[in-house]
Design an enzyme around this catalytic site. Structure first.
Site, PDB file in Angstrom:
ATOM      1  N   HIS A 146     -45.289 -50.652  45.459  1.00 10.28           N
ATOM      2  CA  HIS A 146     -44.473 -52.096  44.935  1.00 10.28           C
ATOM      3  C   HIS A 146     -45.129 -53.680  44.559  1.00 10.28           C
ATOM      4  CE1 HIS A 146     -39.908 -53.821  46.765  1.00 10.28           C
ATOM      5  NE2 HIS A 146     -40.804 -54.205  46.053  1.00 10.28           N
ATOM      6  N   ASP A 197     -45.272 -60.434  37.560  1.00  7.18           N
ATOM      7  CA  ASP A 197     -45.171 -61.573  37.782  1.00  7.18           C
ATOM      8  C   ASP A 197     -46.156 -62.628  38.789  1.00  7.18           C
ATOM      9  OD1 ASP A 197     -42.799 -60.720  39.146  1.00  7.18           O
ATOM     10  OD2 ASP A 197     -41.980 -62.516  37.829  1.00  7.18           O
ATOM     11  N   ASP A 213     -46.233 -56.080  47.609  1.00  6.86           N
ATOM     12  CA  ASP A 213     -44.705 -56.374  46.847  1.00  6.86           C
ATOM     13  C   ASP A 213     -45.680 -58.032  46.095  1.00  6.86           C
ATOM     14  OD1 ASP A 213     -41.800 -57.202  46.742  1.00  6.86           O
ATOM     15  OD2 ASP A 213     -41.955 -58.437  47.987  1.00  6.86           O
ATOM     16  N   GLY A 223     -33.675 -59.783  42.824  1.00  2.00           N
ATOM     17  CA  GLY A 223     -32.917 -60.651  43.297  1.00  2.00           C
ATOM     18  C   GLY A 223     -33.014 -61.170  44.324  1.00  2.00           C
ATOM     19  N   HIS A 251     -45.075 -56.921  41.875  1.00  2.00           N
ATOM     20  CA  HIS A 251     -44.062 -57.743  40.960  1.00  2.00           C
ATOM     21  C   HIS A 251     -45.717 -58.173  40.356  1.00  2.00           C
ATOM     22  CE1 HIS A 251     -40.092 -57.270  42.683  1.00  2.00           C
ATOM     23  NE2 HIS A 251     -41.318 -56.460  43.598  1.00  2.00           N
ATOM     24  N   HIS A 290     -34.164 -52.560  45.806  1.00  2.00           N
ATOM     25  CA  HIS A 290     -34.467 -52.837  46.867  1.00  2.00           C
ATOM     26  C   HIS A 290     -33.684 -53.234  47.182  1.00  2.00           C
ATOM     27  CE1 HIS A 290     -38.149 -54.801  44.270  1.00  2.00           C
ATOM     28  NE2 HIS A 290     -38.414 -55.910  45.380  1.00  2.00           N
ATOM     29  N   GLU A 316     -33.508 -55.648  51.989  1.00  2.00           N
ATOM     30  CA  GLU A 316     -34.555 -56.982  52.953  1.00  2.00           C
ATOM     31  C   GLU A 316     -33.480 -58.297  52.886  1.00  2.00           C
ATOM     32  OE1 GLU A 316     -36.230 -58.167  48.537  1.00  2.00           O
ATOM     33  OE2 GLU A 316     -38.129 -59.261  49.560  1.00  2.00           O
TER      34      GLU A 316
HETATM   35 ZN   LIG Z   1     -40.399 -56.787  45.569  1.00  2.00          ZN
END
Ligand SMILES: [Zn+2]
Length: 336
Positions: free
Chosen positions: A5, A9, A271, A164, A7, A191, A194
């Site tokens: 997991h 960006d 993450d 998102g 990302h 996701h 969370e």
């Molecule tokens: Zn995430």
């Protein structure tokens, strides 16, 4: 030694920002690397996921051309290899990379090419997870992401996700997108649990998710935990990120032991290495400190990640072998 997991960006090295800006013909704030790092990283007083997500605006500005996507994925694999990882699944939302006229297909094709080059040059395997986005607009964009995922499945892409603001845009609003993905037999990770409760995890499971991103609020519902255990669903836990977004109020409330006690298979992930200011090894060490887990227990979490990875059975056996041989040494070695 496996990050499932992660990302793209949220994991851009500040040192790569000038080159990425050049490749995207974008302007950067005129500041030094350290100041840039603080612009890209979350503040200690971050209040929620919404504020955390604001940190993605700057890196997204420099990921708007094929060249920048290719370079960013390649450089990320280079860093992960340097950190001793043996497998990574890197995710991004193709629809967030279209500001300079790229299509989603072009964005994914460029990322896949950086991935191929990285796998060839470094000592790790990797795949791409394409994120659909929660938001007001975007049904057409999300359907396009499903179509692109289908086109690249097995050619760099390994799964589809939904990312998102979960609190503002509940999972069930996106059921049509995931029904389409199920029809096309694209593996789903979502996701959930969370910034919203256990019901969000339940919905994600009903939609066919085989792994849950975060999932921590599942701990408040015995029924949902039972489904997770019985179906062998993996949780992609991201401890630092969950504290920063206030998904849990304090480290003491983090439900790792509850999950492990119920026989739920958890994995350890970053993450966002840059936004969260962390690394995979740091996450393991934090869990070790907080929960007093021994090296064998931590290695068990790494083995879970090998079982959860979207790889062939041959690759899985090789990943497990490498974890068995190298994990204790990797954890002990200096550098994060
Ligand atoms: Zn995430």
């Amino acid at each position: 030694m496996i990050d499932l997991h992660l990302h793209l960006d949220g994991s851009i090295d500040p040192g790569d920002m000038p080159r990425l800006a050049e490749l995207s013909e974008a302007a950067l704030p005129q500041v030094g690397e350290e100041e840039l790092r603080s612009l890209l990283s979350v503040e200690p007083d971050c209040r929620n996921l919404g504020e955390y997500l604001e940190k993605f605006q700057l890196p997204l500005r420099v990921l708007q051309t094929g060249e920048s996507m290719e370079f960013a994925v390649y450089r990320l694999l280079e860093r992960l290899d340097g950190q001793g990882l043996c497998h990574a699944e890197i995710r991004f939302a193709p629809q967030l990379h279209l500001e300079k006229g790229m299509t989603q297909e072009e964005a994914v094709s460029a990322a896949a090419s950086g991935l191929r080059r990285g796998i060839r040059d470094f000592r790790l395997s990797a795949g791409l997870i394409l994120c659909c986005m929660r938001g007001e607009r975007g049904r057409a964009e999300n359907m396009e992401t499903v179509a692109v995922a289908e086109r690249f499945l097995g050619r760099g892409v390994c799964a589809l996700d939904l990312a998102g603001n979960e609190a503002a845009y509940p999972t069930d609003r996106f059921s049509d997108v995931f029904h389409r993905a199920m029809e096309r037999e694209i593996p789903l990770v979502i996701h959930a649990g969370e910034a919203a409760g256990a019901d969000s995890v339940r919905t994600a499971l009903e939609l066919g998710a085989v792994r849950i991103g975060h999932g921590i609020h599942a701990a408040s519902d015995e029924g949902v935990m039972e489904i997770l255990r019985d179906r062998g669903i993996f949780l992609e836990l991201c401890y630092s990120s969950n504290l920063q977004t206030r998904a849990v109020g304090s480290p003491e409330e983090y439900p790792l032991e509850r999950f492990l006690g119920r026989g739920i298979r958890a994995t350890v992930n970053t993450d966002n290495m840059t936004v969260s200011g962390t690394s995979l090894k740091r996450e393991y060490l934090l869990l070790q400190e907080r929960f007093g887990l021994g090296v064998e227990a931590l290695k068990g979490l790494a083995i879970n990640a090998a079982d959860a990875a979207f790889v062939t059975e041959g690759q899985r056996t090789a990943l497990k072998g490498r974890i068995e041989r190298e994990f204790p040494q990797w954890l002990r070695a200096g550098g994060r």
